[in-house]
Design an enzyme around this catalytic site. Structure first.
Site, PDB file in Angstrom:
ATOM      1  N   ILE A   1     109.758 -22.401  54.780  1.00  0.00           N
ATOM      2  CA  ILE A   1     108.471 -21.849  54.350  1.00  0.00           C
ATOM      3  C   ILE A   1     107.737 -21.552  55.650  1.00  0.00           C
ATOM      4  O   ILE A   1     107.705 -22.372  56.570  1.00  0.00           O
ATOM      5  CB  ILE A   1     107.690 -22.843  53.445  1.00  0.00           C
ATOM      6  CG1 ILE A   1     106.312 -22.295  53.056  1.00  0.00           C
ATOM      7  CG2 ILE A   1     107.540 -24.209  54.077  1.00  0.00           C
ATOM      8  CD1 ILE A   1     105.582 -23.189  52.017  1.00  0.00           C
ATOM      9  N   SER A   2     107.166 -20.346  55.769  1.00  0.00           N
ATOM     10  CA  SER A   2     106.589 -19.902  57.037  1.00  0.00           C
ATOM     11  C   SER A   2     105.338 -20.707  57.408  1.00  0.00           C
ATOM     12  O   SER A   2     104.649 -21.252  56.540  1.00  0.00           O
ATOM     13  CB  SER A   2     106.236 -18.414  56.956  1.00  0.00           C
ATOM     14  OG  SER A   2     107.357 -17.668  56.561  1.00  0.00           O
TER      15      SER A   2
END
Ligand code: SAM
Length: 212
Positions: free
Chosen positions: A61-62
């Protein structure tokens, strides 16, 4: 009396506003979407940290700031436009996009991630997202042209088919460069011409495709 900020509010203030994110629609969307709902139970306490986190299948997840800067550069208007996202991952950025745009088409090559994101986002009440499993480097011509395209995985160049699926004045944001570091680029389509701007250095997982 001073009020303590919760971790989400601290993230907005210290990681986003302090680094220059100004777009109210983006800041409000990131306030509404709870990042801890997109990470594993064991990572929940770190969900509002200034870093990516694992989501399985060697993917991440960024970092919240990257999600914010990419979304801001798409120049979306609240309640308007269709956005193509390449790399659904956890569905976190998908949710931010769906909070702002009228419709989101999101493509993910790993079906298990796509299914999990769909289940999660449907459970949260999002009904303006189309989920596609496949190679996002091909885009999704069925729903083109797009007002904006965001690619959340890196490649040596922007896939030509994605640029072709942009509307006139459409914006595309993508990390471009080598395996260990890239530059976040914004491309704007102006008739048959493309304007390109470098934004910030970044490190993303690779875009995996046989077509680029
Ligand atoms: N924005 C996502 C989030 O908030 O969770 C993070 C995405 S993660 C950094 C990149 C994603 O791109 C991974 O889920 C990976 O499987 C996906 N991906 C890589 N190559 C792809 C391709 N050719 N087509 C579609 N998805 C791809």
């Amino acid at each position: 009396m001073a009020h303590d900020l919760n971790p989400l509010q601290q993230m907005i203030k210290n990681q986003l506003i302090a680094r220059g994110i100004k777009d109210e629609a983006v800041l409000e969307a990131m306030q509404r979407v709870k990042r801890h709902l997109f990470v594993s139970e064991t990572d929940r306490l770190q969900a509002y940290g200034d870093f990516p986190l694992p989501i399985g299948h060697n993917q991440t997840i960024s970092q919240p700031y990257m999600v914010a800067v990419m979304t801001e550069r798409l120049r979306l208007r609240q309640g308007e436009g269709t956005v193509l996202e390449v790399g659904t991952g956890s569905g976190y950025q998908t949710a931010i996009l769906a909070e702002i745009a009228s419709e989101v088409v999101t493509v993910e090559r790993i079906s298990a991630l796509s299914n999990k994101a769909r289940q999660r986002l449907t459970g949260l009440g999002y009904n303006n997202i189309r989920y596609i499993v496949g190679d996002g480097a091909l885009g999704c011509p069925e729903y083109a042209p797009y007002d904006a395209i965001v690619v959340t995985a890196a490649a040596a160049h922007v896939p030509r088919l994605l640029v072709e699926q942009l509307r006139d004045d459409g914006r595309l944001v993508m990390p471009v460069g080598g395996a260990s570091s890239q530059t976040l680029q914004v491309l704007t389509r102006v008739a048959n011409d493309v304007h390109c701007q470098d934004i910030v250095n970044c490190v993303f997982v690779p875009l995996i495709s046989e077509t680029i």
